[in-house]
Design a protein around this motif. Structure first.
Motif: not given
Length: 251
Positions: A51-59, A70-78
């Protein structure tokens, strides 16, 4: 759920959490602990760190995949350029067949060439990277839509739409085209029998992603004497092998 073991246990545990959350719409601490097989104390610290690294979010009491992914996935696609991956395979096809080779994708309602390799022979096929094609008359176009569901196909080619004729062999009837697409799915390859341009033939094959969706197509084009009827099957076999190899590299 995938179970991969490496020499880095902490990474294995993180991936088990990701794999589980990919399969469900959020999960509680207890659910993650039970399904991942990670000790309670380790699960707590692991989830807090993710959660601290933004890899998960807690609700409230549930955890979800985080926007950092999502950010990492977009960069990987590029950085994951299908043109670079497909190029060596297309070069092999061109060199072994002497045909003009293309890589194409469906962009909106039109197939488009991403890559073209010219034939080494003194025969010019009028095409270029960025050229848009017909859905119903090109081998590459037919392959790109052959695996679409009925709803998506009808959106691209409504039943009341008149399909333009380019040559004597162009398919202009939607119902006949759908029969052709069913044949492509059965045999695994498409054929343009001088349907888009008089005198030019083409064999095309689909490229699938890990979810089994067609994401691109490869084609080999030439004039009629380069793709005679008695060589069509052997060329199709070669193309399907190329399709399998590129599909494997994309997984």
């Amino acid at each position: 759920m995938k179970k991969v073991t490496t020499s880095i246990p902490a990474l294995d545990k993180i991936m088990r959490v990701f794999d589980y959350l990919l399969e469900c719409d959020g999960a509680t601490f207890t659910q993650i602990h039970q399904h991942s097989g990670i000790a309670k104390s380790s699960t707590s610290s692991l989830l807090n760190g993710m959660v601290a690294h933004g890899l998960l979010r807690q609700e409230k009491d549930k955890y979800y995949l985080g926007l950092r992914l999502y950010e990492l996935g977009n960069k990987a696609s590029e950085q994951y350029d299908i043109k670079k991956i497909a190029l060596p395979i297309l070069e092999e096809i061109r060199d072994s067949t002497g045909l003009t080779c293309h890589l194409g994708v469906l962009e909106g309602a039109s197939p488009i060439y991403l890559l073209k390799l010219e034939s080494p022979q003194a025969i010019v096929i009028r095409s270029w990277e960025g050229k848009r094609l017909s859905l119903h008359s090109s081998g590459l176009g037919k392959v790109l839509i052959a695996w679409l569901n009925s709803e998506d196909l009808d959106e691209l080619l409504p039943e009341d739409q008149l399909l333009p004729r380019f040559t004597e062999t162009t398919i202009t009837d939607i119902n006949i085209l759908k029969q052709e697409l069913a044949g492509i799915r059965r045999r695994g390859w498409g054929y343009d029998n001088e349907e888009d341009c008089q005198g030019v033939r083409c064999i095309a094959v689909p490229v699938f992603n890990h979810q089994g969706k067609v994401v691109a197509a490869l084609s080999a084009s030439g004039v009629a004497f380069q793709i005679p009827d008695d060589k069509r099957e052997s060329l199709a076999t070669l193309m399907m092998d190329a399709s399998r190899r590129l599909t494997h590299l994309l997984h």
